[in-house]
Design an enzyme around this catalytic site. Structure first.
Site, PDB file in Angstrom:
ATOM      1  CG  ASP A 183      -0.267  -0.213   2.471  1.00  0.00           C
ATOM      2  OD1 ASP A 183       0.925   0.108   2.391  1.00  0.00           O
ATOM      3  OD2 ASP A 183      -0.768  -0.688   3.449  1.00  0.00           O
ATOM      4  CG  ASP A 239       1.384   4.339   4.296  1.00  0.00           C
ATOM      5  OD1 ASP A 239       0.273   4.053   4.237  1.00  0.00           O
ATOM      6  OD2 ASP A 239       2.312   3.485   4.774  1.00  0.00           O
ATOM      7  CG  ASP A 246       9.109   2.299  12.454  1.00  0.00           C
ATOM      8  OD1 ASP A 246       9.280   2.763  11.240  1.00  0.00           O
ATOM      9  OD2 ASP A 246       8.124   1.299  12.446  1.00  0.00           O
TER      10      ASP A 246
END
Ligand code: ATP
Ligand code: MG
Length: 426
Positions: A49, A51, A130
């Site tokens: 996907d 983002d 992260d």
């Protein structure tokens, strides 16, 4: 990095991602592809996907896309923009969660971030991603790749490294300990020495809301790399925080057979996913919690409770305790309980009982579970073969397998019973 120095290009993006990026850019905002998609492209995987990250605030994003847009979340507000079947997640550049006023920022006593809606610059946003490889930005307007966190170097070295001070970052969000295990296994990355989940923070995972841990559980276990991930979670002690009751049994005498049962269920699901077959988390969860259910039922029986009520009470008790850690939605816990409570019925081979069991909606799932138990020596293999024969005689459609999602199972159940129509039909 200018376009000629990196390999990301417009053609790598799907049309929904391009429409979102171009729409934001035309409205005068900065619009970047970010995160997992860039990582996957650089490492040679196909992105799942896309983002998007932008300097437009959530309401502004919503204004650009009108009815296609929906504001989501509180702790971390984002916008979902839908183009046909494609959903693009748009987040606004965020600042360091430790900045901002007291109202905007909420951190608990252990440093866990509870709310994170202080907006900032792209560079600040990169700093709160992260991993280095998740912190790269592809700007649609100039085609440049922006790297504030040495993500490119990590990608080249196939290295997984937390951005910033690992202790602080793990305290802010203990789920990152699960993400590091998942990504290193699924993308074959080497975890940087400073980025391994520190033993003293592992228990902090227990502070994460149980519903969020269920979402993570699905990402960890419902994928081809699940066997490696499961192994690493066990080694790191993270599995025990997610499933403490199971961990107790595994650590006790005879824990080996229970571990083997779980391993087999995990491998079975991963294999089915790889083969493109349907799967349900209920099957893996049934295996993971079964050792605790079995042991709890045994203690009830020792206290004089008959076998069936002992099993029923044990199921309820184990599930109630489990939901305080990783909550299991009803649509998965119901089939899981069916799988469990049908197990004793396999031992009744006389009269009409077997025929009735064969007709049960969840027979196939329970039977597959019986096979796992036989494989690890928990029940006699003769019993499993007997049921395999019965099942063949019945001439059941061989395609209907256990490890299937419940809707499909309901549908195939309907077909078998000659009923048609109803909810399952499209
Ligand atoms: P995948 O979608 O394959 O699981 P992903 O990296 O895209 O991987 P998402 O959960 O979609 O994962 O998150 C999108 C991006 O948001 C990540 O790439 C990362 O930059 C950032 N992100 C996600 N979760 C966290 C987190 N717990 N802490 C910091 N940044 C995060
Ligand atoms: Mg993603």
């Amino acid at each position: 990095m200018p376009p000629e120095q990196h390999e990301i290009e417009r053609a790598d993006l799907n049309s929904a991602a391009l429409q979102v990026l171009d729409g934001l850019a035309e409205a005068g905002y900065r619009a970047c592809l970010v995160g997992g998609a860039i990582r996957d492209l650089l490492l040679g995987y196909k992105p799942k996907d896309f983002d998007v990250s932008t300097n437009a605030e959530p309401e502004q994003v919503a204004a650009v896309f009108g009815r296609r847009a929906r504001l989501i979340g509180r702790r971390f507000q984002i916008v979902h923009v839908r183009f046909g079947r494609e959903l693009i997640e748009v987040s606004t550049f965020r600042a360091d969660p430790n900045a901002g006023t007291r109202d905007e920022r909420r951190v608990d006593a252990s440093g866990r971030v509870l709310a994170d809606n202080v907006f900032g610059s792209m560079a600040e946003d990169a700093g709160r991603r992260d991993f280095g490889i998740n912190g790269l930005y592809y700007d649609i307007s100039d085609g440049c790749l922006y790297d504030y966190v040495n993500g490119m170097a990590d990608a080249r070295e196939r290295r997984l490294r937390l951005v910033g001070d690992p202790t602080v970052r793990y305290r802010e969000d203990p789920v990152r300990m699960l993400r590091v295990v998942r990504l290193s296994a699924s993308h074959q990355l080497t975890v940087a020495t400073n980025s391994k989940p520190p033993a003293e923070l592992i228990e902090r995972l227990a502070d994460v809301p149980p519903a969020r841990l269920f979402d993570e559980f699905l990402k960890l276990f419902m994928q081809p790399a699940a066997p490696a991930i499961h192994g690493e979670l066990r080694r790191a002690g993270l599995f025990g925080v997610l499933f403490p009751q199971t961990e107790d049994v595994l650590a006790g005498p005879g824990g080996g057979a229970s571990a083997a049962l779980i391993d087999k269920a995990v491998a079975n699901t991963a294999g089915r996913i790889e083969a493109g077959k349907s799967v349900t988390p209920a099957f893996i969860l049934a295996a993971i919690l079964w050792p605790a259910v079995r042991e709890t039922a045994a203690t009830f029986e020792r206290d004089g409770m008959p076998a069936m009520p002992a099993l029923a009470s044990a199921q309820a008790e184990v599930l109630a305790r489990q939901s305080a850690r990783v909550s299991i939605p009803k649509r998965f816990s119901m089939p899981m309980r069916d799988i469990w409570h049908l197990q004793p019925r396999f031992h009744r081979r006389r009269g009409k009982q077997p025929a009735r069991l064969l007709e049960h909606d969840r027979f196939r799932a329970a039977y597959d579970f019986l096979l796992l138990r036989a494989e690890v020596g928990e029940v006699d293999s003769e019993l499993a073969s007997w049921w395999t024969e019965r099942q063949k005689q019945k001439g059941d459609d061989a395609d209907a397998t256990a490890n299937e999602d419940s809707d499909q199972q309901r549908r195939s159940g309907k077909r078998r019973n000659g009923r048609r129509g109803g909810r399952g039909r499209r």
